[in-house]
Motif scaffolding. Structure first.
Motif, short mmCIF file in Angstrom:
data_model
loop_
_atom_site.label_atom_id
_atom_site.label_comp_id
_atom_site.label_asym_id
_atom_site.label_seq_id
_atom_site.Cartn_x
_atom_site.Cartn_y
_atom_site.Cartn_z
N ARG A 203 28.00 55.23 22.58
CA ARG A 203 28.55 54.15 21.75
C ARG A 203 28.74 54.60 20.31
O ARG A 203 27.95 55.36 19.76
CB ARG A 203 27.63 52.92 21.79
CG ARG A 203 27.57 52.29 23.18
CD ARG A 203 27.00 50.90 23.18
NE ARG A 203 27.09 50.32 24.53
CZ ARG A 203 28.17 49.68 24.97
NH1 ARG A 203 29.22 49.50 24.17
NH2 ARG A 203 28.19 49.19 26.20
N HIS A 205 28.98 53.65 16.24
CA HIS A 205 28.06 52.89 15.41
C HIS A 205 28.38 51.40 15.37
O HIS A 205 27.48 50.56 15.20
CB HIS A 205 28.07 53.44 13.97
CG HIS A 205 27.65 54.88 13.90
ND1 HIS A 205 28.16 55.76 12.97
CD2 HIS A 205 26.79 55.59 14.66
CE1 HIS A 205 27.62 56.95 13.14
NE2 HIS A 205 26.78 56.88 14.17
N HIS A 206 29.66 51.05 15.55
CA HIS A 206 30.03 49.62 15.50
C HIS A 206 29.90 48.96 16.88
O HIS A 206 30.24 47.78 17.03
CB HIS A 206 31.44 49.45 14.95
CG HIS A 206 32.52 50.11 15.76
ND1 HIS A 206 32.69 51.47 15.82
CD2 HIS A 206 33.48 49.58 16.58
CE1 HIS A 206 33.71 51.77 16.61
NE2 HIS A 206 34.20 50.63 17.08
N GLY A 207 29.41 49.70 17.89
CA GLY A 207 29.04 49.07 19.15
C GLY A 207 29.94 49.34 20.33
O GLY A 207 29.52 49.17 21.48
N THR A 208 31.20 49.72 20.12
CA THR A 208 32.09 49.93 21.26
C THR A 208 31.78 51.25 21.95
O THR A 208 31.30 52.20 21.33
CB THR A 208 33.57 49.92 20.82
OG1 THR A 208 33.79 51.01 19.92
CG2 THR A 208 33.93 48.63 20.13
N LEU A 273 39.38 51.26 15.53
CA LEU A 273 39.21 51.03 14.10
C LEU A 273 40.22 51.83 13.27
O LEU A 273 40.78 51.32 12.30
CB LEU A 273 37.79 51.39 13.67
CG LEU A 273 36.65 50.54 14.25
CD1 LEU A 273 35.33 50.90 13.59
CD2 LEU A 273 36.94 49.05 14.07
N TYR A 281 38.66 51.47 7.40
CA TYR A 281 37.79 52.33 8.21
C TYR A 281 37.25 53.50 7.39
O TYR A 281 36.05 53.82 7.46
CB TYR A 281 38.55 52.86 9.43
CG TYR A 281 37.77 53.92 10.18
CD1 TYR A 281 36.71 53.57 11.00
CD2 TYR A 281 38.07 55.28 10.03
CE1 TYR A 281 35.97 54.54 11.67
CE2 TYR A 281 37.34 56.25 10.69
CZ TYR A 281 36.29 55.88 11.51
OH TYR A 281 35.56 56.84 12.15
N SER A 286 32.97 55.07 11.06
CA SER A 286 32.02 54.93 12.17
C SER A 286 32.23 56.06 13.16
O SER A 286 33.36 56.40 13.50
CB SER A 286 32.24 53.57 12.85
OG SER A 286 31.50 53.48 14.05
N ARG A 292 24.49 56.66 10.95
CA ARG A 292 25.69 55.91 10.56
C ARG A 292 25.74 55.81 9.04
O ARG A 292 24.70 55.76 8.37
CB ARG A 292 25.71 54.52 11.19
CG ARG A 292 24.58 53.62 10.78
CD ARG A 292 24.69 52.24 11.41
NE ARG A 292 23.53 51.42 11.09
CZ ARG A 292 23.39 50.73 9.97
NH1 ARG A 292 24.34 50.76 9.03
NH2 ARG A 292 22.31 50.01 9.75
N SER A 294 25.96 53.92 5.88
CA SER A 294 25.73 52.52 5.48
C SER A 294 26.14 52.26 4.03
O SER A 294 26.29 51.11 3.63
CB SER A 294 24.25 52.16 5.66
OG SER A 294 23.41 53.00 4.89
N HIS A 306 21.08 55.93 13.79
CA HIS A 306 21.78 55.33 14.92
C HIS A 306 20.74 55.13 16.03
O HIS A 306 20.31 56.09 16.69
CB HIS A 306 22.89 56.27 15.38
CG HIS A 306 23.74 55.72 16.49
ND1 HIS A 306 24.70 56.47 17.13
CD2 HIS A 306 23.78 54.51 17.08
CE1 HIS A 306 25.28 55.74 18.06
NE2 HIS A 306 24.73 54.55 18.05
#
Length: 608
Positions: A203, A205-208, A273, A281, A286, A292, A294, A306
């Motif tokens: 995955r 960092h943004h979850g996908t 993204l 982006y 990401s 990740r 921040s 992460h």
């Protein structure tokens, strides 16, 4: 910050050095000092009182002047303000404050001592069971770009390695390929078609979840007009066969492709993204990497762990990187060398019990001669004369005791020491043979190499060559117009990824070495690289790269100077540090022990 500046203005104007000093003032005087109305003066004074920096004693009656009671000394105020700025991540503002107001006070040295404890490891307890492990360190050059397709600088590459992953990894010690985002790969017999099988469950960092769509988007984007498209110059297309399988088709055989895909340049991006809102982006990109991003400002870069990294969660919870002003004096930087891979220009000494890691930099500082520009540097005899005029051992001692003379990109092994040729008399004879008319030679470099440049200037003056030094920022020096204007360039060449880095020198558009070669040499290099891509064995590829380097040396197209020493002094509480191929520490491998843990460990090995 504005209130602090106004308090400093009062301190400086009334020459206040000690706390509890009282001075008489009038609203009219303060209005002139602050360039505002008397009404605004009252607001300013009230704000400074709220900060507990002063007390205001209003004058009662005609002709009675008011009084200001200063509650903080100038030195303590400077120190507290700078420390607060550093705590907020405004390191550059803190140093500007000290530069303008604290140069002749003890506050500056006390601030440096504070940072000496501020940088390094820090453990924050969050209850009995929880703690956050934070690693802080300073750098002196901010990243130029975190877009892998535009990657050129080593620090940028290091950050990209922390944020992104690639299809494959390369173990430099074992010299073998390792699975990464791809768990398996295969090719056709002629190495024109490659198939990569992707891991499940990786995955961003943004979850996908990462799929073949992301891989194909990244590789096709890289090949389509990007500065680093040389990596996939022969690629026809990357297409998804399904959500976990990618096929890469090439116009000619390339057996080096898996090794090339280990490069930071080929880091995989999230298609959704980057395509959706690329400007947003790239403000906080990401990836799938162990950390990740921040926070990213001109003064500070924060990396957060992460939590669900597919190769295992990093031990550190956060890495805070402070971007310091480039003009910080060397003696100040030395105080922070204990936590950095510092180069040989810093004669850092460790504290008691601190461990030391010393490595010789892979790569070297070198001069690249511009054979595209008219001038004496186009003569091979002139270039040979310069080489014989340079005493590399003398330069090594000037730059740092652990440096070594360079005769090629990579340091010589101990069994094959460097044989130095320093023959100034022969150099002067060759200059005469070349017909050199005494015109100045323009050398372009960055301020980081000032000592080397000035040393070269003195040595070449001894044989009658005036060297004009032009200093540009680390980022600006690679602009094509500057590269082609200069007679020669002095920079440090980092061979972080062996074959891939050498290829960059010859193929990447922004490479100054490539831009300096004449057309015939460039064509010859390209023909050799075509053979390299089709070679079956690593030994064959290495042999071809050595042939290219040897021709550059034989024609004195490049002049290797020194291999720099890299020193890191590490606090006993910091473990897992190993200097990687970029001269940095991989943050994923760093872990910390508490003082209690360290005492317990010592008790195990101490005699009873």
């Amino acid at each position: 910050m504005l209130s602090a500046e106004r308090y400093l203005l009062l301190l400086d104007h009334y020459r206040v050095m000690d706390p509890d000093t009282i001075v008489e003032v009038s609203l009219e005087e303060l209005a002139e000092l602050f360039h505002c109305t008397e009404r605004n003066v009252k607001l300013i004074i009230r704000k400074l009182e709220e900060e507990a920096w002063l007390r205001w004693h209003a004058g009662r009656g005609r002709g009675v002047r008011s009084r200001i009671e200063f509650l903080m000394s100038r030195e303590q105020f400077l120190l507290d303000t700078a420390m607060q700025m550093a705590g907020d991540g405004d390191y550059q503002k803190a140093f500007q404050l000290m530069k303008h107001h604290g140069d002749r006070t003890a506050a500056r040295d006390r601030f440096v001592d504070f940072l000496n404890g501020h940088f390094g490891s820090n453990r924050i307890d969050e209850g009995q069971q929880d703690q956050r492990d934070i690693f802080r360190l300073p750098v002196y050059r901010p990243p130029v770009s975190l877009d892998p397709a535009r990657l050129f600088f080593s620090f940028d590459s290091h950050l990209i390695h922390q944020i992104f992953d690639r299809l494959l990894d390369f173990d430099a010690r074992e010299e073998k390929l390792l699975p990464a985002l791809a768990h398996h790969w295969e090719s056709s017999d002629d190495a024109r078609v490659w198939i990569f099988h992707l891991r499940k469950g990786v995955r961003f960092h943004h979850g996908t979840e990462m799929t073949s769509t992301d891989v194909c988007f990244t590789l096709n984007r890289l090949a389509d007009g990007q500065p680093n498209r040389f990596l996939l110059e022969t690629m026809i297309a990357a297409v998804p066969l399904d959500s976990r399988t990618v096929r890469i088709s090439l116009s000619q055989p390339n057996r080096l492709l898996p090794r090339l895909l280990c490069s930071a340049v080929a880091s995989i991006l999230p298609a959704d993204l980057v395509q959706g809102d690329p400007e947003r982006y790239w403000q906080l990109p990401s990836g799938t990497g162990p950390f990740r991003l921040s926070r990213w400002t001109p003064e500070r870069i924060d990396l957060a762990v992460h939590e669900h990294y597919f190769q295992g969660r990093a031990y550190l919870d956060e890495v805070q990187i402070a971007v310091m002003p480039e003009d910080i004096p060397t003696e100040t930087r030395q105080k922070w060398g204990q936590i950095l891979a510092s180069d040989s220009r810093l004669t850092v000494r460790p504290e008691h019990n601190w461990g030391q890691i010393r490595t010789l930099n892979k790569g070297c500082s070198l001069i690249s001669w511009n054979r595209r520009k008219n001038g004496p540097q186009r003569s091979i005899v002139f270039r040979q004369a310069v080489e014989l005029a340079v005493d590399r051992w003398g330069l090594s001692r000037t730059v740092g005791e652990a440096c070594r003379p360079a005769r090629s990109y990579m340091p010589a092994t101990p069994d094959f020491p460097t044989l130095e040729r320093h023959e100034p008399e022969t150099a002067q004879r060759l200059l005469e043979e070349s017909g050199y008319d005494g015109r100045p030679i323009v050398l372009l470099t960055s301020p980081a190499y000032r000592n080397e440049a000035e040393w070269l200037q003195d040595r070449l003056a001894e044989i009658g060559i005036p060297l004009e030094l032009r200093f540009e920022s680390h980022q600006a020096i690679y602009q094509a117009e500057l590269v082609l204007e200069a007679d020669c360039i002095l920079q440090n060449l980092v061979i972080a990824e062996d074959e891939v880095c050498e290829l960059e020198n010859y193929l990447q558009e922004s490479s100054y070495m490539r831009q300096h070669m004449d057309e015939s040499l460039l064509r010859w290099v390209k023909r050799n690289l075509d053979h390299l891509f089709t070679a079956h064995l690593p030994e064959q590829r290495k042999a071809l790269l050595r042939q290219i380097e040897q021709r550059l040396l034989d024609e004195h197209q490049i002049l290797p100077l020194i291999h720099r020493a890299m020193n890191t002094f590490v606090h006993p509480s910091v473990r897992g540090i190993d200097i990687n191929k970029l001269g940095w520490m991989d943050f994923k491998d760093v872990w910390l022990v508490s003082e209690a843990q360290e005492r317990s460990r010592e008790s195990l090995v101490s005699p009873v």
